[in-house]
Design a protein around this motif. Structure first.
Motif, PDB file in Angstrom:
ATOM      1  N   ALA A   4       0.825  -1.206   0.000  1.00  0.00           N
ATOM      2  CA  ALA A   4       0.000   0.000   0.000  1.00  0.00           C
ATOM      3  C   ALA A   4       0.864   1.263   0.000  1.00  0.00           C
ATOM      4  O   ALA A   4       0.475   2.288  -0.528  1.00  0.00           O
ATOM      5  N   GLN A   5       2.041   1.205   0.591  1.00  0.00           N
ATOM      6  CA  GLN A   5       2.925   2.360   0.684  1.00  0.00           C
ATOM      7  C   GLN A   5       3.765   2.544  -0.575  1.00  0.00           C
ATOM      8  O   GLN A   5       4.607   3.421  -0.636  1.00  0.00           O
ATOM      9  N   GLY A   6       3.550   1.720  -1.594  1.00  0.00           N
ATOM     10  CA  GLY A   6       4.322   1.835  -2.816  1.00  0.00           C
ATOM     11  C   GLY A   6       5.633   1.080  -2.803  1.00  0.00           C
ATOM     12  O   GLY A   6       6.410   1.178  -3.731  1.00  0.00           O
ATOM     13  N   ARG A   7       5.892   0.339  -1.755  1.00  0.00           N
ATOM     14  CA  ARG A   7       7.119  -0.450  -1.666  1.00  0.00           C
ATOM     15  C   ARG A   7       6.842  -1.877  -2.126  1.00  0.00           C
ATOM     16  O   ARG A   7       5.818  -2.456  -1.771  1.00  0.00           O
ATOM     17  N   PRO A   8       7.764  -2.457  -2.895  1.00  0.00           N
ATOM     18  CA  PRO A   8       7.557  -3.846  -3.308  1.00  0.00           C
ATOM     19  C   PRO A   8       7.736  -4.804  -2.130  1.00  0.00           C
ATOM     20  O   PRO A   8       8.494  -4.520  -1.198  1.00  0.00           O
ATOM     21  N   ARG A   9       7.023  -5.906  -2.178  1.00  0.00           N
ATOM     22  CA  ARG A   9       7.157  -6.942  -1.157  1.00  0.00           C
ATOM     23  C   ARG A   9       8.167  -7.959  -1.670  1.00  0.00           C
ATOM     24  O   ARG A   9       8.108  -8.372  -2.824  1.00  0.00           O
ATOM     25  N   PHE A  10       9.097  -8.347  -0.828  1.00  0.00           N
ATOM     26  CA  PHE A  10      10.114  -9.321  -1.195  1.00  0.00           C
ATOM     27  C   PHE A  10       9.849 -10.639  -0.495  1.00  0.00           C
ATOM     28  O   PHE A  10       9.517 -10.666   0.688  1.00  0.00           O
ATOM     29  N   LEU A  11      10.007 -11.730  -1.232  1.00  0.00           N
ATOM     30  CA  LEU A  11       9.773 -13.076  -0.712  1.00  0.00           C
ATOM     31  C   LEU A  11      11.088 -13.839  -0.618  1.00  0.00           C
ATOM     32  O   LEU A  11      11.978 -13.666  -1.458  1.00  0.00           O
ATOM     33  N   THR A  12      11.192 -14.706   0.364  1.00  0.00           N
ATOM     34  CA  THR A  12      12.358 -15.576   0.473  1.00  0.00           C
ATOM     35  C   THR A  12      12.220 -16.718  -0.534  1.00  0.00           C
ATOM     36  O   THR A  12      11.142 -16.961  -1.074  1.00  0.00           O
ATOM     37  N   VAL A  13      13.309 -17.417  -0.759  1.00  0.00           N
ATOM     38  CA  VAL A  13      13.289 -18.575  -1.652  1.00  0.00           C
ATOM     39  C   VAL A  13      12.308 -19.623  -1.114  1.00  0.00           C
ATOM     40  O   VAL A  13      11.548 -20.219  -1.883  1.00  0.00           O
ATOM     41  N   ASN A  14      12.280 -19.811   0.182  1.00  0.00           N
ATOM     42  CA  ASN A  14      11.341 -20.777   0.771  1.00  0.00           C
ATOM     43  C   ASN A  14       9.897 -20.372   0.515  1.00  0.00           C
ATOM     44  O   ASN A  14       9.059 -21.222   0.203  1.00  0.00           O
ATOM     45  N   GLU A  15       9.591 -19.089   0.659  1.00  0.00           N
ATOM     46  CA  GLU A  15       8.231 -18.619   0.427  1.00  0.00           C
ATOM     47  C   GLU A  15       7.829 -18.809  -1.036  1.00  0.00           C
ATOM     48  O   GLU A  15       6.709 -19.236  -1.327  1.00  0.00           O
ATOM     49  N   VAL A  16       8.751 -18.510  -1.954  1.00  0.00           N
ATOM     50  CA  VAL A  16       8.465 -18.699  -3.382  1.00  0.00           C
ATOM     51  C   VAL A  16       8.232 -20.182  -3.667  1.00  0.00           C
ATOM     52  O   VAL A  16       7.288 -20.547  -4.371  1.00  0.00           O
ATOM     53  N   ALA A  17       9.077 -21.036  -3.129  1.00  0.00           N
ATOM     54  CA  ALA A  17       8.925 -22.478  -3.340  1.00  0.00           C
ATOM     55  C   ALA A  17       7.575 -22.964  -2.818  1.00  0.00           C
ATOM     56  O   ALA A  17       6.901 -23.763  -3.481  1.00  0.00           O
ATOM     57  N   ASP A  18       7.174 -22.485  -1.647  1.00  0.00           N
ATOM     58  CA  ASP A  18       5.876 -22.878  -1.086  1.00  0.00           C
ATOM     59  C   ASP A  18       4.731 -22.401  -1.968  1.00  0.00           C
ATOM     60  O   ASP A  18       3.793 -23.159  -2.240  1.00  0.00           O
ATOM     61  N   LEU A  19       4.790 -21.166  -2.429  1.00  0.00           N
ATOM     62  CA  LEU A  19       3.726 -20.619  -3.272  1.00  0.00           C
ATOM     63  C   LEU A  19       3.620 -21.357  -4.602  1.00  0.00           C
ATOM     64  O   LEU A  19       2.523 -21.609  -5.100  1.00  0.00           O
ATOM     65  N   MET A  20       4.766 -21.719  -5.177  1.00  0.00           N
ATOM     66  CA  MET A  20       4.774 -22.398  -6.471  1.00  0.00           C
ATOM     67  C   MET A  20       4.630 -23.908  -6.337  1.00  0.00           C
ATOM     68  O   MET A  20       4.470 -24.608  -7.339  1.00  0.00           O
ATOM     69  N   ARG A  21       4.745 -24.403  -5.118  1.00  0.00           N
ATOM     70  CA  ARG A  21       4.708 -25.846  -4.844  1.00  0.00           C
ATOM     71  C   ARG A  21       5.803 -26.598  -5.611  1.00  0.00           C
ATOM     72  O   ARG A  21       5.563 -27.601  -6.287  1.00  0.00           O
ATOM     73  N   VAL A  22       7.018 -26.039  -5.501  1.00  0.00           N
ATOM     74  CA  VAL A  22       8.211 -26.652  -6.084  1.00  0.00           C
ATOM     75  C   VAL A  22       9.298 -26.676  -5.012  1.00  0.00           C
ATOM     76  O   VAL A  22       9.125 -26.117  -3.928  1.00  0.00           O
ATOM     77  N   SER A  23      10.412 -27.301  -5.321  1.00  0.00           N
ATOM     78  CA  SER A  23      11.513 -27.349  -4.358  1.00  0.00           C
ATOM     79  C   SER A  23      12.280 -26.031  -4.359  1.00  0.00           C
ATOM     80  O   SER A  23      12.206 -25.247  -5.304  1.00  0.00           O
ATOM     81  N   ARG A  24      13.033 -25.822  -3.294  1.00  0.00           N
ATOM     82  CA  ARG A  24      13.892 -24.627  -3.220  1.00  0.00           C
ATOM     83  C   ARG A  24      14.913 -24.641  -4.350  1.00  0.00           C
ATOM     84  O   ARG A  24      15.234 -23.596  -4.909  1.00  0.00           O
ATOM     85  N   MET A  25      15.416 -25.831  -4.693  1.00  0.00           N
ATOM     86  CA  MET A  25      16.405 -25.943  -5.759  1.00  0.00           C
ATOM     87  C   MET A  25      15.829 -25.458  -7.085  1.00  0.00           C
ATOM     88  O   MET A  25      16.534 -24.801  -7.871  1.00  0.00           O
TER      89      MET A  25
END
Length: 72
Positions: A4-25
């Motif tokens: 909301a403040q105009g700043r991008p949200r950054f995700l960790t590799v673990n969070e991306v892997a969980d969202l995509m349902r893939v491994s960290r690798m």
């Protein structure tokens, strides 16, 4: 932007892997190949939420309509 403040949200590799349902690798491979933009913070990576959203939109495939499956 994602926040909301105009700043991008950054995700960790673990969070991306969980969202995509893939491994960290798999996420690391996407980052190292340049397919998924990321920012290096120390020894770890952070993926902007907007970059992940764009990657998923560009990677979406369309299946045939009517529930038909194509055979090889």
């Amino acid at each position: 932007m994602s926040e909301a403040q105009g700043r991008p949200r950054f995700l960790t590799v673990n969070e991306v892997a969980d969202l995509m349902r893939v491994s960290r690798m798999t996420v690391y491979r996407l980052v190292h190949s340049g397919e998924l933009p990321a920012v290096r913070v120390g020894r770890s990576f952070r993926v902007p939420q907007d970059a992940l959203d764009a990657y998923l939109r560009s990677s979406t495939t369309v299946e045939p309509t009517g529930g038909e499956r194509r055979s090889s």
